[in-house]
Design a protein around this motif. Structure first.
Motif, PDB file in Angstrom:
ATOM      1  N   LEU A 111      -7.982   0.850 -20.695  1.00 54.27           N
ATOM      2  CA  LEU A 111      -6.836   1.765 -20.786  1.00 54.27           C
ATOM      3  C   LEU A 111      -7.268   3.181 -20.401  1.00 54.27           C
ATOM      4  CD1 LEU A 111      -5.121   0.313 -23.977  1.00 54.27           C
ATOM      5  CD2 LEU A 111      -4.307   0.133 -21.612  1.00 54.27           C
ATOM      6  N   GLU A 112      -8.511   3.538 -20.745  1.00 56.12           N
ATOM      7  CA  GLU A 112      -9.048   4.839 -20.311  1.00 56.12           C
ATOM      8  C   GLU A 112      -9.119   4.906 -18.785  1.00 56.12           C
ATOM      9  OE1 GLU A 112     -12.784   6.883 -21.643  1.00 56.12           O
ATOM     10  OE2 GLU A 112     -12.299   5.829 -23.512  1.00 56.12           O
ATOM     11  N   ALA A 113      -9.510   3.792 -18.174  1.00 55.32           N
ATOM     12  CA  ALA A 113      -9.576   3.737 -16.702  1.00 55.32           C
ATOM     13  C   ALA A 113      -8.202   4.017 -16.104  1.00 55.32           C
ATOM     14  CB  ALA A 113     -10.096   2.380 -16.233  1.00 55.32           C
ATOM     15  N   GLY A 114      -7.153   3.646 -16.857  1.00 58.34           N
ATOM     16  CA  GLY A 114      -5.780   3.913 -16.423  1.00 58.34           C
ATOM     17  C   GLY A 114      -5.517   5.407 -16.243  1.00 58.34           C
ATOM     18  N   GLY A 115      -6.247   6.248 -16.994  1.00 60.07           N
ATOM     19  CA  GLY A 115      -6.091   7.694 -16.885  1.00 60.07           C
ATOM     20  C   GLY A 115      -7.062   8.321 -15.894  1.00 60.07           C
ATOM     21  N   VAL A 116      -8.026   7.556 -15.452  1.00 57.86           N
ATOM     22  CA  VAL A 116      -9.073   8.072 -14.563  1.00 57.86           C
ATOM     23  C   VAL A 116      -8.674   7.917 -13.098  1.00 57.86           C
ATOM     24  CG1 VAL A 116     -11.459   7.635 -13.800  1.00 57.86           C
ATOM     25  CG2 VAL A 116     -10.931   7.718 -16.232  1.00 57.86           C
ATOM     26  N   ILE A 117      -7.984   6.823 -12.796  1.00 61.86           N
ATOM     27  CA  ILE A 117      -7.606   6.568 -11.401  1.00 61.86           C
ATOM     28  C   ILE A 117      -6.314   5.732 -11.365  1.00 61.86           C
ATOM     29  CG2 ILE A 117      -9.021   4.447 -11.141  1.00 61.86           C
ATOM     30  CD1 ILE A 117      -9.761   5.641  -8.276  1.00 61.86           C
ATOM     31  N   SER A 118      -5.492   5.970 -10.340  1.00 62.84           N
ATOM     32  CA  SER A 118      -4.278   5.164 -10.186  1.00 62.84           C
ATOM     33  C   SER A 118      -4.638   3.872  -9.471  1.00 62.84           C
ATOM     34  CB  SER A 118      -3.242   5.925  -9.364  1.00 62.84           C
ATOM     35  OG  SER A 118      -3.701   6.072  -8.032  1.00 62.84           O
TER      36      SER A 118
END
Ligand code: GTQ
Length: 350
Positions: free
Chosen positions: A62-69
């Motif tokens: 879920l953090e990756a969701g904020g790092v890149i689209s």
């Protein structure tokens, strides 16, 4: 430096190392120094047994969701790297595994590649994978195929983040140095076939009355849903058809041939009764397991892997393993067994 003693039979009087140095300049090497390690008596896997706990993976996804689209990433995937093979983008020597996340409103653009893929849906509702013009809805426990060179894109018109495990054969494709990939002008395919189309056509006991040649090598079915497969393993359980090592297990199959779904990867779904204590098993395929339901542990050599829902664990080639169930459990598994069988390499020891 090893100095040889005089051996009249072979006239070995000199310094072997000097000879090795001399032939090395011509890109030659003595087999006898490495024979035992290149022709081992038994498989010596470089891969390590390991478990990825979903409790750790979920938050990081879920953090990756904020790092890149999804658009910028092309595929927003965290690679499950085998701890003994770090930096090589692989979970076993032959297979790649990664957790893919698609957020509401996102699409992951259409492309195609030589690597075949399977998706095993872990969490969330409302996303789809479009494969060769069929739009497959993704629900937890579904097993979705993307065969070699099949155009595919993913989308999430729903309201929840959706995660699934991708397993691809790219280490195998790259071993043979045969990787190609292409993108399309359109971001998403025009889907002419709805959800379940290929399963209805090919997986219902009848087959289209024409040539099925293109489906000898790979299954025509795109989505093997959990809704259909789980009741089958439940039936086996009720009937007592429970293997002492593998539980009440079915193999995902190509309805045209009865063989594995793809040439490089094969998959199974197994249900185990509470308290199941499996016998030892060993095979040359390295296996990736996903816990769908329940809790248990798997002894792999002298290591014990504890697992629960959505955890992923790996058993390397020729490692002796045995499952033990704390409660009734369901395990999905996938391995390179079809490729090994096709090449005549596969072995098991019961
Ligand atoms: O969804 O097409 O995990 O191309 C790695 C490469 C997924 C995909 C991966 C891919 C894909």
């Amino acid at each position: 430096m090893s100095v040889a003693t005089v051996d009249p039979k072979h006239n070995v009087t000199g310094n072997r190392q000097a000879f090795y140095d001399k032939i090395s300049k011509k890109d030659l090497a003595p087999l006898w120094e490495v024979l035992r390690s290149v022709v081992t008596k038994e498989p010596k896997s470089k891969c390590a047994p390991n478990v990825w706990k979903f409790d750790d993976v979920r938050g990081l996804m879920l953090e990756a969701g904020g790092v890149i689209s999804a658009e910028d990433a092309e595929r927003r995937v965290l690679v499950l790297e085998n701890p003994a093979l770090r930096g090589q983008s692989r979970i076993t020597n032959t297979l790649f595994a990664g957790m893919q996340l698609i957020m509401p409103g996102e699409i992951a653009e259409a492309h195609k590649h030589v690597s075949s893929a399977i998706r095993f849906v872990i969490e969330g509702e409302g996303a789809y994978t479009a494969v060769e013009g069929e739009k497959a809805q993704m629900s937890r426990g579904d097993f979705i195929l993307t065969p070699n060179w099949a155009p595919h894109d993913h989308g999430n018109p729903g309201k929840e983040p959706v995660m699934w495990l991708d397993v691809l054969d790219m280490p195998t494709v790259n071993h043979f140095e045969t990787s190609f990939m292409e993108h399309f002008d359109e971001k998403a395919q025009n889907t002419s076939r709805g959800d379940g189309d290929s399963l209805d056509r090919y997986g219902s006991g009848v087959l289209p009355d024409g040539s099925l040649q293109e489906f000898v090598r790979r299954s025509p079915v795109i989505n093997y849903t959990y809704a259909r497969t789980k009741p089958i393993v439940e039936r086996l359980m009720k009937a007592g058809d429970i293997d002492p090592r593998h539980g009440a297990r079915v193999r995902y199959s190509n309805p045209v041939t009865g063989g594995h779904v793809m040439p490089t990867m094969g998959a199974y779904l197994a249900m185990f009764p509470k308290g199941f204590k499996g016998k030892d098993y060993q095979s040359t395929d390295s296996t990736i397991f996903v816990c769908v339901e329940g809790h248990g542990r798997t002894k792999v050599g002298d290591k014990t892997l504890e697992w629960g829902p959505n955890d992923v664990f790996v058993v390397p080639s020729w490692h002796k393993y045995a499952h033990e169930m704390k409660d009734q459990a369901v395990l999905f598994s996938i391995s390179d067994r079809p490729a090994q069988e096709a090449l005549g390499f596969w072995r098991e020891r019961l």
